[in-house]
Write a protein that holds these residues in place. Structure first.
Motif, PDB file in Angstrom:
ATOM      1  N   ARG A  63     111.138  74.346  15.970  1.00 52.75           N
ATOM      2  CA  ARG A  63     110.855  75.740  16.308  1.00 52.75           C
ATOM      3  C   ARG A  63     109.446  75.881  16.901  1.00 52.75           C
ATOM      4  O   ARG A  63     109.248  76.618  17.890  1.00 52.75           O
ATOM      5  CB  ARG A  63     110.986  76.610  15.064  1.00 52.75           C
ATOM      6  N   ALA A  64     108.471  75.217  16.330  1.00 57.26           N
ATOM      7  CA  ALA A  64     107.108  75.313  16.854  1.00 57.26           C
ATOM      8  C   ALA A  64     107.017  74.743  18.273  1.00 57.26           C
ATOM      9  O   ALA A  64     106.331  75.319  19.147  1.00 57.26           O
ATOM     10  CB  ALA A  64     106.149  74.567  15.915  1.00 57.26           C
ATOM     11  N   PHE A  65     107.694  73.639  18.543  1.00 59.47           N
ATOM     12  CA  PHE A  65     107.668  73.059  19.887  1.00 59.47           C
ATOM     13  C   PHE A  65     108.322  74.001  20.901  1.00 59.47           C
ATOM     14  O   PHE A  65     107.874  74.096  22.055  1.00 59.47           O
ATOM     15  CB  PHE A  65     108.393  71.710  19.883  1.00 59.47           C
ATOM     16  N   TYR A  66     109.357  74.704  20.482  1.00 57.95           N
ATOM     17  CA  TYR A  66     110.034  75.651  21.377  1.00 57.95           C
ATOM     18  C   TYR A  66     109.083  76.755  21.824  1.00 57.95           C
ATOM     19  O   TYR A  66     109.026  77.112  23.014  1.00 57.95           O
ATOM     20  CB  TYR A  66     111.249  76.233  20.659  1.00 57.95           C
ATOM     21  N   TYR A  67     108.298  77.299  20.915  1.00 55.52           N
ATOM     22  CA  TYR A  67     107.384  78.375  21.287  1.00 55.52           C
ATOM     23  C   TYR A  67     106.124  77.827  21.962  1.00 55.52           C
ATOM     24  O   TYR A  67     105.460  78.553  22.715  1.00 55.52           O
ATOM     25  CB  TYR A  67     107.016  79.192  20.059  1.00 55.52           C
ATOM     26  N   LEU A  68     105.782  76.567  21.728  1.00 59.38           N
ATOM     27  CA  LEU A  68     104.660  75.957  22.446  1.00 59.38           C
ATOM     28  C   LEU A  68     104.979  75.740  23.919  1.00 59.38           C
ATOM     29  O   LEU A  68     104.068  75.698  24.759  1.00 59.38           O
ATOM     30  CB  LEU A  68     104.292  74.614  21.799  1.00 59.38           C
ATOM     31  N   THR A  69     106.254  75.597  24.247  1.00 55.32           N
ATOM     32  CA  THR A  69     106.688  75.407  25.640  1.00 55.32           C
ATOM     33  C   THR A  69     107.114  76.720  26.276  1.00 55.32           C
ATOM     34  O   THR A  69     108.014  76.740  27.123  1.00 55.32           O
ATOM     35  CB  THR A  69     107.845  74.394  25.689  1.00 55.32           C
ATOM     36  N   ASP A  70     106.483  77.822  25.865  1.00 57.63           N
ATOM     37  CA  ASP A  70     106.713  79.153  26.442  1.00 57.63           C
ATOM     38  C   ASP A  70     108.152  79.617  26.286  1.00 57.63           C
ATOM     39  O   ASP A  70     108.693  80.312  27.158  1.00 57.63           O
ATOM     40  CB  ASP A  70     106.326  79.177  27.934  1.00 57.63           C
ATOM     41  N   GLY A  71     108.785  79.251  25.174  1.00 61.87           N
ATOM     42  CA  GLY A  71     110.124  79.758  24.894  1.00 61.87           C
ATOM     43  C   GLY A  71     111.211  79.147  25.759  1.00 61.87           C
ATOM     44  O   GLY A  71     112.215  79.820  26.043  1.00 61.87           O
ATOM     45  N   VAL A  72     111.048  77.912  26.176  1.00 61.39           N
ATOM     46  CA  VAL A  72     112.063  77.201  26.959  1.00 61.39           C
ATOM     47  C   VAL A  72     112.655  76.113  26.078  1.00 61.39           C
ATOM     48  O   VAL A  72     111.930  75.230  25.594  1.00 61.39           O
ATOM     49  CB  VAL A  72     111.466  76.599  28.250  1.00 61.39           C
ATOM     50  N   TRP A  73     113.964  76.154  25.885  1.00 59.29           N
ATOM     51  CA  TRP A  73     114.637  75.203  25.001  1.00 59.29           C
ATOM     52  C   TRP A  73     114.900  73.905  25.746  1.00 59.29           C
ATOM     53  O   TRP A  73     115.620  73.877  26.751  1.00 59.29           O
ATOM     54  CB  TRP A  73     115.949  75.800  24.483  1.00 59.29           C
ATOM     55  N   LYS A  74     114.349  72.804  25.242  1.00 57.89           N
ATOM     56  CA  LYS A  74     114.473  71.498  25.886  1.00 57.89           C
ATOM     57  C   LYS A  74     115.246  70.509  25.028  1.00 57.89           C
ATOM     58  O   LYS A  74     115.153  69.298  25.256  1.00 57.89           O
ATOM     59  CB  LYS A  74     113.079  70.941  26.192  1.00 57.89           C
TER      60      LYS A  74
END
Length: 433
Positions: free
Chosen positions: A89-100
């Protein structure tokens, strides 16, 4: 990432839905920063504390088998499994809300959050019921509540919560602004499902457990207050510790409900109602930020629960000391005082007193026969009685307290002080010397 959607007017006609979609799905920096900070801070504490507690429950479980430990073990399992999704979840919001990540991982992260929230609520409720039953109905608790039955109830909670939250597994990533997004409803049908799930979970998953906990603890506190004066003269120390543990449990559970779960359920319900009725965008944005704050508070429950294990469960503190003690030595933990009690209850104890004098070169052992002095009877009620040593012809005054220091089988089973008994026996031999 700057957003100015709070000032957007709500248009009429076909532009209304488009403008409102932009309002409720804005990439708000406040939301991103709050989630990143919370998840990165909560993850290490939640994972380490709950994993450590889970290992202690598993290792010491066969020796410490109790219903409360079974419930706490399941609660630790729920929090530990949820903490594993926090880095994603933290990585998702660190990447400006783009799911990778894959789509199934998005489904699993959303599913695990709600499973953790409601399984924790039900486990805390079950723990409260067990405490209430142990204090108010001790005979029924000892005869009907067993670790096996408690484990079956916990399995039922897992199955019920997992089935109730399963519709969230149908919702994965969505496309918005040309990028895959997660944790966002993609259409009106998804929002309708969320509203229905919200009302059901609010009634069954929060209000009903909260009412149960309030009733249990009201009855428990009345029982403790009424019994405090009756037991002040007899077994006061044991009763004080029981009351102390009960008060700790009451305080931790109520704080967890009021601080973590209540604000989240209130703000989520209001926000979904505003989304349904299409309230002004400015109000919707403010409510969404309130939901962000309360969701962060709900995630903190996985950090508060280990405090519940430590401060309300005496056995858990003893297990921690045993594990730390065994890590410093090669021998297995003995359970401190409780281990001594179990060893005494298992069989008769043989107490070896130290030698009374060091053997010399001309040392010979003469068996000593103790008889009563002339004109004196044993058991006459005097504090001291005279005994005569036949071998040396001298009389010795033996204190009555030393003569009565005999360990009965019942005393051994109750876990009397073995060192104190050995000391009394040693003093008796020293007086007879």
């Amino acid at each position: 990432m700057s957003v100015h959607l709070t000032t957007l007017p709500v248009a009429s006609g076909n532009n209304t839905s488009m403008t409102y979609e932009m309002c409720i799905h804005s990439d708000d920096p406040f939301k991103f920063n709050a989630y990143i900070i919370t998840y990165l801070l909560v993850f290490p504490f939640a994972f380490l504390c709950n994993t450590g507690a889970l290992l202690i429950f598993i290792v010491q479980g066969p020796r410490r088998g109790s219903s409360a430990c079974v419930v706490m073990m399941n609660l630790a399992l729920s929090d530990a499994s949820f903490s594993l999704t926090l880095p994603v979840r933290a990585f998702y919001y660190l990447t400006d809300g783009v799911w990778k990540f894959p789509d199934w991982l998005c489904q699993l992260c959303g599913y695990s959050f709600y499973v953790n929230i409601y399984s924790s609520i039900f486990f805390l409720t079950l723990l409260s019921l067990l405490r209430w039953l142990a204090v108010t109905q001790p005979l029924q608790h000892s005869s009907q509540v067993t670790p096996t039955r408690t484990m079956l109830v916990c399995v039922g909670i897992w199955v019920f919560v997992g089935a109730a939250v399963s519709p969230l597994l149908l919702k994965g990533t969505t496309e918005r602004s040309g990028s895959p997004r997660c944790f966002e409803p993609n259409d009106d049908s998804s929002r309708k499902v969320l509203r229905i799930l919200n009302y059901v979970s609010l009634a069954v998953g929060f209000l009903l457990p909260l009412l149960t906990i309030i009733l249990c603890y009201s009855s428990l506190i009345r029982h403790l207050m009424a019994g405090s004066s009756l037991s002040s003269n007899q077994s006061g120390n044991s009763h004080h510790h029981t009351r102390k543990r009960s008060v700790h449990l009451v305080s931790m559970v109520i704080v967890t409900f009021l601080f973590c779960f209540l604000p989240y359920h209130v703000m989520r319900s209001v926000h979904l109602h505003a989304d349904w009725k299409k309230w002004p965008c400015k109000v919707t944005v403010a409510l969404r930020r309130a939901v962000v704050v309360t969701l962060c508070l709900a995630a903190l429950s996985s950090v508060f629960n280990p405090l519940l294990y430590y401060y309300s469960a005496k056995k858990f503190r003893e297990d921690i000391r045993d594990v730390l003690r065994s890590s410093r030595s090669d021998r297995p933990p003995t359970g401190s005082y409780r281990g001594v009690t179990e060893q005494l209850a298992a069989g008769p104890a043989v107490i070896h007193s130290p030698p009374l004098r060091p053997p010399g070169p001309n040392f010979r052992y003469y068996p000593r026969a103790v008889t009563s002095a002339p004109g004196k009877k044993f058991g006459a009620g005097s504090p001291e009685e005279t005994r005569t040593d036949r071998n040396h012809g001298r009389s010795t005054r033996v204190p009555a307290a030393a003569r009565r220091s005999v360990v009965s089988p019942r005393a051994r089973a109750d876990g009397d002080d073995v060192n104190g008994t050995a000391r009394c026996l040693h003093e008796t031999h020293a007086d007879l010397r």
